[in-house]
Design an enzyme around this catalytic site. Structure first.
Site, short mmCIF file in Angstrom:
data_model
loop_
_atom_site.label_atom_id
_atom_site.label_comp_id
_atom_site.label_asym_id
_atom_site.label_seq_id
_atom_site.Cartn_x
_atom_site.Cartn_y
_atom_site.Cartn_z
N ASP A 1 0.85 -1.17 0.00
CA ASP A 1 0.00 0.00 0.00
C ASP A 1 0.90 1.24 0.00
OD1 ASP A 1 -2.46 1.44 0.30
OD2 ASP A 1 -2.01 1.68 2.42
N ASP B 1 -0.36 5.15 0.99
CA ASP B 1 -0.66 6.07 2.08
C ASP B 1 -0.53 5.36 3.42
OD1 ASP B 1 -1.33 8.19 0.37
OD2 ASP B 1 -3.37 7.47 0.13
#
Length: 344
Positions: free
Chosen positions: A25, A27
């Site tokens: 991922d 963020d």
């Protein structure tokens, strides 16, 4: 009942040992706002020496090329082909619902519009154009007018509705802000139905990533239990929760069966460090003991206490989480030692 998460081997091994594809991922894992998270770039660069690294994001507001350029500014070697967005996963899903070349109402920014156009669909911003489907993704510029157009189009129950993701919040430079899930919920309140979802924790984005990057032994890294870890578990991919984003110790202890990570790391340096083995034993009076490193947690009935804190707070958290997960009891029914989550 024991944890549904895969357990590390009996010998301490790094989480990336034997892994051929690292999916991460963005963020809360690689950056927060405009700032790189400490140690993330160095750790992912090291991981890329032995595995393909793919960057997976629920953020539909940017194109893959924009994401790659952003990551390159931190010193990572990334191309657009190394990035899978929820927009791409959403359009793959859209293609299964309406014919090629259909007119589609796009509620989102260029990160979504460009992908829809590249897939051969005709993009519109007005329900008056009788779109065959609606696809909705996050953009910081979305307002009432765009959400209203989606509502008008979706008044027809035969019009499919695809959401790129349902993240309720997103970490930004100034703090935590509303995510796409809040905007989808606004339309839901108007039309009385929910979309099919492409992004984490749903399967389409994981399927898109595995189709893109291949590999036989993937590992997924995220900062959210409800999207990243749950999605990886549902897709059968071992997972790492890193405590540099949304979820922290309290959420780890409370994780439900489908949201429990294989590994819990303070930061991404832990990818290359031997992961400690978990040891369990039970006393004659039914007290269960879980030890990780030099930390030990004991649990009897609904009471969870620190037996020995040890020198590493992460090992203490891992021991506490395992004791709670193994019990099969819900966190709200337990008396948990605040030392396990940094409380008083």
């Amino acid at each position: 009942m024991t944890s549904t998460a895969p357990q590390p081997a009996d010998t301490p091994r790094p989480p990336t040992d034997g892994v051929d594809v690292v999916l991460t991922d963005l963020d809360g894992v690689v950056y927060r706002g405009r700032n790189a998270i400490p140690h993330a770039v160095e750790a992912l660069t090291r991981a890329s020496l032995t595995a393909r690294v793919g960057y997976i994001t629920n953020n539909a507001s940017r194109r893959p090329s924009d994401v790659a350029e952003h990551l390159e500014r931190y010193g990572l070697e990334v191309t657009a082909d190394d990035v899978v967005t929820s927009s791409q996963a959403g359009v793959r899903l859209l293609a299964t619902l309406v014919p090629e070349g259909s007119t589609v109402l796009v509620i989102g920014g260029i990160g979504l519009t460009s992908i829809v156009e590249q897939a051969g669909f005709t993009v519109t911003s007005s329900a008056d154009d009788a779109p065959a489907a609606v696809i909705q993704g996050f953009s910081p510029d979305l307002g009432w007018q765009q959400l209203a157009e989606a509502s008008f189009a979706l008044a027809d129950p035969d019009v499919p509705w695809v959401a790129t993701n349902m993240d309720w919040s997103i970490p930004v430079e100034r703090g935590i802000a509303p995510g796409n899930g809040t905007l989808v919920a606004a339309v839901h309140q108007a039309v009385g139905r929910m979309p099919v979802v492409a992004g984490k924790p749903e399967r389409p984005i994981f399927d898109a990533a595995l189709a893109r990057f291949g590999g036989e032994r993937p590992l997924f890294i995220g900062d959210r239990l409800d999207t990243d870890i749950k999605g990886a578990n549902d897709a059968g991919i071992p997972s790492v929760l890193v405590l540099t984003g949304i979820d922290q110790a309290k959420q780890v202890l409370a994780a439900d069966q489908r949201s429990r990570p294989t590994y819990v790391l303070q930061d991404l340096r832990g990818l290359a460090e031997p992961y400690p083995v978990t040891h369990r034993h039970e006393a004659e009076d039914g007290t269960r003991f879980v030890s990780v490193g030099d930390a030990t947690v004991r649990m009897r009935q609904h009471v969870v206490r620190v037996e020995r804190a040890g020198d590493d707070p992460m090992d203490l958290l891992r021991a506490g989480a395992t004791a709670i997960w193994d019990s099969g009891l819900a966190i709200y029914g337990l008396d948990v030692d605040p030392q396990l989550y940094g409380g008083e």
